[in-house]
Design a protein around this motif. Structure first.
Motif, short mmCIF file in Angstrom:
data_model
loop_
_atom_site.label_atom_id
_atom_site.label_comp_id
_atom_site.label_asym_id
_atom_site.label_seq_id
_atom_site.Cartn_x
_atom_site.Cartn_y
_atom_site.Cartn_z
N LEU A 211 -38.82 1.45 -39.97
CA LEU A 211 -38.97 1.17 -38.54
C LEU A 211 -38.33 2.31 -37.77
N ASP A 212 -38.87 2.67 -36.60
CA ASP A 212 -38.11 3.54 -35.68
C ASP A 212 -37.56 2.63 -34.59
N ALA A 213 -36.23 2.65 -34.43
CA ALA A 213 -35.57 1.65 -33.58
C ALA A 213 -34.44 2.27 -32.76
N PRO A 214 -34.77 3.22 -31.87
CA PRO A 214 -33.71 3.82 -31.05
C PRO A 214 -33.12 2.82 -30.07
N VAL A 215 -31.98 3.22 -29.49
CA VAL A 215 -31.21 2.26 -28.67
C VAL A 215 -30.90 2.86 -27.31
N SER A 216 -30.58 2.00 -26.36
CA SER A 216 -30.05 2.43 -25.07
C SER A 216 -28.85 1.55 -24.71
N GLY A 217 -27.95 2.16 -23.91
CA GLY A 217 -26.78 1.41 -23.45
C GLY A 217 -25.50 2.19 -23.61
N GLY A 218 -25.57 3.27 -24.40
CA GLY A 218 -24.41 4.15 -24.54
C GLY A 218 -23.27 3.52 -25.33
N GLU A 219 -22.18 4.27 -25.40
CA GLU A 219 -21.02 3.86 -26.20
C GLU A 219 -20.47 2.48 -25.76
N PRO A 220 -20.38 2.20 -24.43
CA PRO A 220 -19.80 0.89 -24.05
C PRO A 220 -20.61 -0.28 -24.63
N LYS A 221 -21.94 -0.21 -24.57
CA LYS A 221 -22.75 -1.32 -25.09
C LYS A 221 -22.81 -1.30 -26.62
N ALA A 222 -22.64 -0.12 -27.21
CA ALA A 222 -22.55 -0.07 -28.68
C ALA A 222 -21.29 -0.81 -29.13
N ILE A 223 -20.19 -0.63 -28.39
CA ILE A 223 -18.93 -1.31 -28.72
C ILE A 223 -19.07 -2.82 -28.50
N GLU A 224 -19.67 -3.20 -27.37
CA GLU A 224 -19.83 -4.63 -27.06
C GLU A 224 -20.85 -5.33 -27.96
N GLY A 225 -21.73 -4.54 -28.59
CA GLY A 225 -22.83 -5.14 -29.37
C GLY A 225 -23.94 -5.66 -28.47
N THR A 226 -24.15 -4.99 -27.34
CA THR A 226 -25.16 -5.45 -26.38
C THR A 226 -26.21 -4.37 -26.09
N LEU A 227 -26.48 -3.52 -27.07
CA LEU A 227 -27.47 -2.46 -26.88
C LEU A 227 -28.87 -3.03 -26.64
N SER A 228 -29.74 -2.21 -26.04
CA SER A 228 -31.18 -2.53 -25.99
C SER A 228 -31.85 -1.74 -27.11
N VAL A 229 -32.55 -2.44 -28.00
CA VAL A 229 -33.21 -1.76 -29.13
C VAL A 229 -34.71 -1.82 -28.91
N MET A 230 -35.38 -0.67 -29.08
CA MET A 230 -36.84 -0.58 -28.88
C MET A 230 -37.45 -0.16 -30.20
N VAL A 231 -38.35 -0.98 -30.73
CA VAL A 231 -38.70 -0.83 -32.15
C VAL A 231 -40.19 -0.60 -32.37
N GLY A 232 -40.49 0.42 -33.20
CA GLY A 232 -41.86 0.65 -33.65
C GLY A 232 -41.98 0.39 -35.14
N GLY A 233 -43.15 -0.10 -35.55
CA GLY A 233 -43.38 -0.31 -36.99
C GLY A 233 -44.08 -1.62 -37.25
N ASP A 234 -44.27 -1.88 -38.53
CA ASP A 234 -44.97 -3.08 -38.97
C ASP A 234 -44.24 -4.34 -38.47
N LYS A 235 -45.01 -5.29 -37.87
CA LYS A 235 -44.37 -6.47 -37.24
C LYS A 235 -43.64 -7.33 -38.28
N ALA A 236 -44.20 -7.41 -39.50
CA ALA A 236 -43.55 -8.24 -40.52
C ALA A 236 -42.20 -7.63 -40.92
N VAL A 237 -42.14 -6.29 -40.97
CA VAL A 237 -40.87 -5.63 -41.30
C VAL A 237 -39.88 -5.81 -40.14
N PHE A 238 -40.41 -5.72 -38.91
CA PHE A 238 -39.57 -5.98 -37.72
C PHE A 238 -38.95 -7.38 -37.81
N ASP A 239 -39.78 -8.38 -38.12
CA ASP A 239 -39.27 -9.76 -38.20
C ASP A 239 -38.18 -9.88 -39.27
#
Ligand SMILES: NC(=O)c1ccc[n+]([C@@H]2O[C@H](COP(=O)([O-])OP(=O)(O)OC[C@H]3O[C@@H](n4cnc5c(N)ncnc54)[C@H](O)[C@@H]3O)[C@@H](O)[C@H]2O)c1
Ligand SMILES: O=C(O)[C@H](O)CO
Length: 294
Positions: free
Chosen positions: A116-144
């Protein structure tokens, strides 16, 4: 389930810590071995190469700077491709060119490895909080299959299409962030030059239509003269270059992105490539001969 994590920098370190907190057992690896110590203290084990990580895990996350590093880690000598157990899933969470995601996916798929390609947004503060936004490409079954793992680091995890769609989404995100920082810098330099306190301008407008996540994250950094990254200008140049290359490949047109790219390049030449991207304000300050501060 055992998870591998390669790339323990500003983002990868807090993201991997959140996986440990969620109860996953981790095997980690970073070029810079000093980055591994904090994860070892939390119970992670270390492997010497991506191949050795791949030999031990069911899912392997990569969080490195750009396409060449993802290719090296996945397909290079002692890479993931050489050590993968049957059924391995690679989740690349780095921000890279969509074309590179598709190339790495296809090379791994030829050996039975899913990706899957699954880059994130939210920067270091949201990475620490565990509240990133993840945007994902790839097979839906693998995503699930991987949803819970990604959710352990995130506030939202959205499937946006086939492989490469995650990074197309991330390029859109990076265009919006860069242009917002430029707009904020342009506006605050105008206010400062006009003799109005930029702190008061920020307080006055943040609840109105001009308010935004970018304004609230970045205006205080500018006003405090705190350009410690965060997200480095040289990484944002990398993303805008990927956006412009992609737009040229497909016939889209990004004139504002090209302009902000030039501003960031000028700052890099000036020695500010390792500053936070909020230092884009310095480009305007230099021209207007002002300092945007409290
Ligand atoms: N910093 C942010 O705010 C932010 C936010 C969202 C997305 N991103 C993206 O996340 C990715 C990582 O960004 P970061 O800010 O954590 O960068 P970083 O430079 O702090 O971390 C990257 C890490 O990867 C390691 N690395 C590089 N090549 C490697 C290799 N071949 N093998 C093993 N380790 C290797 C480096 O040693 C470093 O620790 C980038 O694609 C970036 O664009 C960053
Ligand atoms: O969206 C973000 O987190 C920043 O723009 C860095 O990628």
């Amino acid at each position: 389930m055992k998870i591998g994590f390669i790339g323990l920098g500003i983002m990868g370190k807090p993201m991997s810590k959140n996986l440990v907190k969620a109860g996953y057992s981790l095997v980690v690896r970073d070029h810079n071995v000093s980055n591994e110590a904090e994860l070892v203290e939390l119970g992670a084990t270390v492997a010497k190469t991506p191949k050795e990580v791949a030999e031990q895990v069911d899912v392997l996350i990569t969080m490195v700077p750009n396409s060449p590093q993802v290719k090296e880690v996945c397909l290079g000598a002692n890479g993931i491709i050489e050590g993968a157990k049957p059924g391995l899933i690679v989740i690349d969470m780095s921000s890279i060119a969509p074309l590179a995601s598709r190339e790495v996916h296809d090379a791994l798929a030829a050996k039975g490895i899913k990706m899957l390609d699954a880059p994130v947004s939210g920067g270091e503060p949201k990475a620490i909080e565990g509240t990133l936004s993840v945007m994902v490409g790839g097979d839906k079954a693998v995503f699930d299959q991987c949803y819970d793992i990604m959710k352990a680091m995130a506030g939202s995890v959205v499937h946006t299409g086939d492989i490469g769609a995650g990074n197309v989404t991330k390029l859109a995100n990076q265009v919006i962030v860069a242009l917002n920082i430029a707009a904020m810098s342009e506006a605050l330099s105008l206010a400062t030059k006009a003799g109005v306190n930029p702190e008061l301008v920020y307080q006055a407008i943040r609840g109105g239509l001009a308010g935004s996540t970018v304004l609230d994250a970045k205006a205080p950094m500018v006003l405090d003269r705190n350009f410690k990254p965060g997200f480095r200008i040289d990484l944002h140049i990398k993303d805008l270059a990927n956006a412009l290359d992609t737009s040229h490949e497909i016939g889209a047109h990004l004139p504002l992105t090209a302009a902000v790219m030039e501003m960031m390049q000028a700052l890099k030449v000036d020695g500010q490539g390792t500053s936070d991207h909020s230092a884009l304000a310095c480009y305007y300050e230099k021209l207007a001969k002002v300092e945007i501060t409290r």
